[in-house]
Design a protein around this motif. Structure first.
Motif, PDB file in Angstrom:
ATOM      1  N   MET A  41       0.830  -1.199   0.000  1.00 34.65           N
ATOM      2  CA  MET A  41       0.000   0.000   0.000  1.00 34.65           C
ATOM      3  C   MET A  41       0.870   1.256   0.000  1.00 34.65           C
ATOM      4  N   ALA A  42       0.221   2.396  -0.096  1.00 36.41           N
ATOM      5  CA  ALA A  42       0.934   3.673  -0.171  1.00 36.41           C
ATOM      6  C   ALA A  42       1.729   3.927   1.092  1.00 36.41           C
ATOM      7  N   ALA A  43       2.774   4.737   0.954  1.00 37.35           N
ATOM      8  CA  ALA A  43       3.710   4.965   2.054  1.00 37.35           C
ATOM      9  C   ALA A  43       3.087   5.726   3.215  1.00 37.35           C
ATOM     10  N   SER A  44       1.905   6.333   3.032  1.00 31.70           N
ATOM     11  CA  SER A  44       1.275   7.070   4.122  1.00 31.70           C
ATOM     12  C   SER A  44       0.787   6.129   5.223  1.00 31.70           C
ATOM     13  N   TRP A  45       0.658   4.865   4.908  1.00 31.52           N
ATOM     14  CA  TRP A  45       0.273   3.894   5.908  1.00 31.52           C
ATOM     15  C   TRP A  45       1.492   3.466   6.721  1.00 31.52           C
ATOM     16  N   ARG A  46       1.292   3.225   8.009  1.00 31.03           N
ATOM     17  CA  ARG A  46       2.387   2.781   8.860  1.00 31.03           C
ATOM     18  C   ARG A  46       1.869   1.873   9.953  1.00 31.03           C
ATOM     19  N   VAL A  47       2.727   0.976  10.398  1.00 29.23           N
ATOM     20  CA  VAL A  47       2.443   0.183  11.590  1.00 29.23           C
ATOM     21  C   VAL A  47       2.898   1.001  12.792  1.00 29.23           C
ATOM     22  N   PRO A  48       1.986   1.393  13.676  1.00 28.59           N
ATOM     23  CA  PRO A  48       2.394   2.196  14.837  1.00 28.59           C
ATOM     24  C   PRO A  48       3.316   1.429  15.768  1.00 28.59           C
ATOM     25  N   GLY A  49       4.169   2.149  16.474  1.00 28.60           N
ATOM     26  CA  GLY A  49       4.975   1.512  17.504  1.00 28.60           C
ATOM     27  C   GLY A  49       4.092   0.930  18.587  1.00 28.60           C
ATOM     28  N   GLU A  50       4.587  -0.088  19.258  1.00 27.40           N
ATOM     29  CA  GLU A  50       3.776  -0.744  20.280  1.00 27.40           C
ATOM     30  C   GLU A  50       3.502   0.152  21.482  1.00 27.40           C
ATOM     31  N   ASP A  51       4.295   1.217  21.626  1.00 26.89           N
ATOM     32  CA  ASP A  51       4.075   2.146  22.735  1.00 26.89           C
ATOM     33  C   ASP A  51       2.903   3.079  22.475  1.00 26.89           C
ATOM     34  N   ARG A  55      -6.289  -0.282  20.680  1.00 21.99           N
ATOM     35  CA  ARG A  55      -7.726  -0.527  20.808  1.00 21.99           C
ATOM     36  C   ARG A  55      -7.966  -1.780  21.633  1.00 21.99           C
ATOM     37  N   ARG A  56      -7.124  -2.803  21.393  1.00 25.25           N
ATOM     38  CA  ARG A  56      -7.262  -4.077  22.094  1.00 25.25           C
ATOM     39  C   ARG A  56      -6.064  -4.958  21.771  1.00 25.25           C
ATOM     40  N   THR A  57      -5.990  -6.091  22.482  1.00 31.35           N
ATOM     41  CA  THR A  57      -4.970  -7.103  22.246  1.00 31.35           C
ATOM     42  C   THR A  57      -5.651  -8.394  21.810  1.00 31.35           C
ATOM     43  N   TRP A  58      -5.043  -9.041  20.815  1.00 31.01           N
ATOM     44  CA  TRP A  58      -5.509 -10.329  20.324  1.00 31.01           C
ATOM     45  C   TRP A  58      -4.641 -11.453  20.889  1.00 31.01           C
ATOM     46  N   MET A  59      -5.299 -12.552  21.267  1.00 34.69           N
ATOM     47  CA  MET A  59      -4.598 -13.732  21.737  1.00 34.69           C
ATOM     48  C   MET A  59      -5.255 -14.980  21.145  1.00 34.69           C
ATOM     49  N   ALA A  60      -4.647 -16.145  21.357  1.00 32.74           N
ATOM     50  CA  ALA A  60      -5.179 -17.407  20.841  1.00 32.74           C
ATOM     51  C   ALA A  60      -5.061 -18.477  21.910  1.00 32.74           C
ATOM     52  N   TRP A  61      -6.114 -19.262  22.041  1.00 30.71           N
ATOM     53  CA  TRP A  61      -6.187 -20.291  23.085  1.00 30.71           C
ATOM     54  C   TRP A  61      -5.632 -21.608  22.546  1.00 30.71           C
ATOM     55  N   PRO A  62      -4.579 -22.152  23.168  1.00 27.30           N
ATOM     56  CA  PRO A  62      -4.029 -23.434  22.707  1.00 27.30           C
ATOM     57  C   PRO A  62      -4.927 -24.585  23.146  1.00 27.30           C
ATOM     58  N   HIS A 380       5.158 -11.458  24.722  1.00 30.97           N
ATOM     59  CA  HIS A 380       5.091 -10.796  23.420  1.00 30.97           C
ATOM     60  C   HIS A 380       4.696 -11.785  22.336  1.00 30.97           C
ATOM     61  N   CYS A 381       5.225 -12.992  22.412  1.00 31.13           N
ATOM     62  CA  CYS A 381       4.969 -13.999  21.382  1.00 31.13           C
ATOM     63  C   CYS A 381       3.494 -14.366  21.263  1.00 31.13           C
ATOM     64  N   VAL A 382       2.751 -14.241  22.338  1.00 30.31           N
ATOM     65  CA  VAL A 382       1.357 -14.717  22.332  1.00 30.31           C
ATOM     66  C   VAL A 382       0.344 -13.581  22.314  1.00 30.31           C
ATOM     67  N   THR A 383       0.805 -12.364  22.069  1.00 33.77           N
ATOM     68  CA  THR A 383      -0.117 -11.219  21.997  1.00 33.77           C
ATOM     69  C   THR A 383       0.145 -10.437  20.718  1.00 33.77           C
ATOM     70  N   MET A 384      -0.913  -9.804  20.196  1.00 30.03           N
ATOM     71  CA  MET A 384      -0.782  -8.895  19.056  1.00 30.03           C
ATOM     72  C   MET A 384      -1.714  -7.711  19.278  1.00 30.03           C
ATOM     73  N   GLN A 385      -1.134  -6.522  19.296  1.00 32.76           N
ATOM     74  CA  GLN A 385      -1.931  -5.328  19.550  1.00 32.76           C
ATOM     75  C   GLN A 385      -2.639  -4.852  18.277  1.00 32.76           C
ATOM     76  N   GLU A 386      -3.849  -4.345  18.471  1.00 38.27           N
ATOM     77  CA  GLU A 386      -4.557  -3.629  17.415  1.00 38.27           C
ATOM     78  C   GLU A 386      -4.584  -2.157  17.815  1.00 38.27           C
ATOM     79  N   PRO A 387      -4.062  -1.243  16.993  1.00 40.23           N
ATOM     80  CA  PRO A 387      -3.933   0.147  17.406  1.00 40.23           C
ATOM     81  C   PRO A 387      -5.256   0.905  17.377  1.00 40.23           C
ATOM     82  N   ASN A 388      -5.313   1.927  18.178  1.00 36.64           N
ATOM     83  CA  ASN A 388      -6.357   2.934  18.029  1.00 36.64           C
ATOM     84  C   ASN A 388      -6.048   3.780  16.793  1.00 36.64           C
ATOM     85  N   ARG A 389      -7.050   4.432  16.260  1.00 35.89           N
ATOM     86  CA  ARG A 389      -6.836   5.287  15.095  1.00 35.89           C
ATOM     87  C   ARG A 389      -7.578   6.598  15.260  1.00 35.89           C
TER      88      ARG A 389
END
Length: 389
Positions: A41-51, A55-62, A380-389
């Protein structure tokens, strides 16, 4: 585009030394790039820093006995403990593989964690299987995936697990993105979220051992891999770091050794006495490379260091060398940093103090011995953040 320097089943630990397979080096399987690659996608898009704000954190149940065997309940207990802690600071969505697993996860995690059964999962490593969310200046949200292939099919090479054991995780990223209402695209490279660090301000850092590896990106040059990652993350500079190939299933993910605190500031964990020499030398080499580096804004990086534990009193002596004794594999939440403690009182306290001072946020240390030891991964390995916008 700039570049810097050019009874328990033994088979499930993500960081078990390759020597346990009886070989000093393995012929690693080559995994294909999944189909449907779309242009970056266009360069205006970015992955925000984790700091930045989440919005929320995603996890998965083994819930796979094929993957975990008799250790499954212990791993589930650590995942539940972590999820409940993260949920104190931001919403958590836990993906579970069907209604039975979802019911089990709800019982273990309690009412503060939202459990859904509509996104099937193979295992708990959401950092590696989930999507990378991006934002733009207009308040948009999209996501991309890194074509998870079970760490270059190392799950099969190291542990003898069938490739099909991770079939559901290979399709997690687009489903999570769709749940969040984010348009999704597949990158043209193969890798994992734990294999790359990003400051949200134009700079990436990653180990060559993960990305320039025939088990993930056969036939691709460093410049090709770099160009795709920079474009996807909305960055302009990559700092390539030394890594370790063939000593763990991840081929040396960066998130166990070096992390961004914020733009211009990184932290590196120098190995304590329990780490094998190969990891000790690699940590020092990463520290030295970063100390000489500048970022996309031309800043000389400020490199903070902490030391790993010298002892693991709760862990059997024969298992200590394989244990992921990394404070660095923390989860960032909106109000606190969640990491681990290992029972080395002095080193635990020093790490907690240093991380809290660096972030200016409280630090919570949990006993997650089963996840870090038997699982070989961390918060860190078992979490993935979804950013606010």
């Amino acid at each position: 585009m700039k570049t810097e320097h050019d009874g328990e089943r033994p088979g499930i630990s993500r960081r078990t030394l390759l020597a346990r397979t009886g070989a000093a080096a393995a012929a690693l399987a080559v995994g294909p790039v999944l189909g449907g690659v779309q242009p970056a996608m266009a360069a205006s898009w970015r992955v925000p820093g984790e700091d930045e704000s989440h919005r929320r954190t995603w996890m998965a149940w083994p819930s796979s006995y094929t993957i975990w065997g008799n250790l499954l309940s212990k791993i589930q207990a650590d995942i539940a403990k972590l999820a409940k802690e993260v949920a104190k600071y931001e919403p958590v969505i836990m993906c579970a593989d069907g209604s039975s697993a979802a019911s089990q996860a709800r019982t273990a995690c309690g009412s503060t964690v939202t459990v859904i059964s509509s996104i099937p999962v193979s295992d708990c490593w959401m950092r590696d299987t989930g999507p990378l969310f991006r934002i733009d200046d207009a308040g948009g949200l999209d996501a991309f995936g890194l074509n998870f292939n079970a760490w270059g099919e190392n799950a099969t090479t190291f542990y003898g697990l069938p490739a099909s054991a991770y079939d559901k995780d290979r399709t997690v990223a687009p489903k999570v993105a769709a749940y969040g209402g984010a348009p999704f695209a597949k990158a043209s490279v193969v890798g994992e979220g734990g294999g790359i660090e990003y400051d949200g301000d134009g700079t990436l850092m990653a180990t060559e051992s993960c990305w320039l590896n025939g088990n993930r990106n056969p036939g691709k040059s460093r410049s090709q891999v770099e160009a795709e990652l920079l474009s996807r993350f909305g960055a302009s500079k990559m700092i390539w770091l030394p890594g370790v190939t063939g000593q763990d299933v991840t081929d040396g993910h960066i998130d166990g050794t070096a992390r961004y605190i914020r733009p211009g500031v990184v932290m590196v964990q120098l190995a304590g006495a329990v780490r094998p020499d190969v990891w000790t030398a690699n940590a020092q080499a990463i520290r030295d490379t970063l100390a000489a580096a500048t970022d996309a804004r031309g800043r000389r990086l400020q490199v903070l260091t902490i030391e790993g534990p010298d002892t693991l009193p709760r862990i059997q002596a024969g298992k200590r060398a394989e244990f992921l004794s990394s404070y660095m594999n923390w989860a960032v939440t909106n109000q606190a940093i969640i990491t681990t403690q290992f029972g080395d009182t002095a080193k635990d306290a020093a790490a907690k103090s240093a991380i809290a001072a660096a972030y200016g946020r409280p630090v919570v240390q949990l006993n997650l011995d089963n996840l870090y030891g038997n699982g070989g991964g961390g918060a860190h390995c078992v979490t993935m953040q979804e950013p606010n916008r």
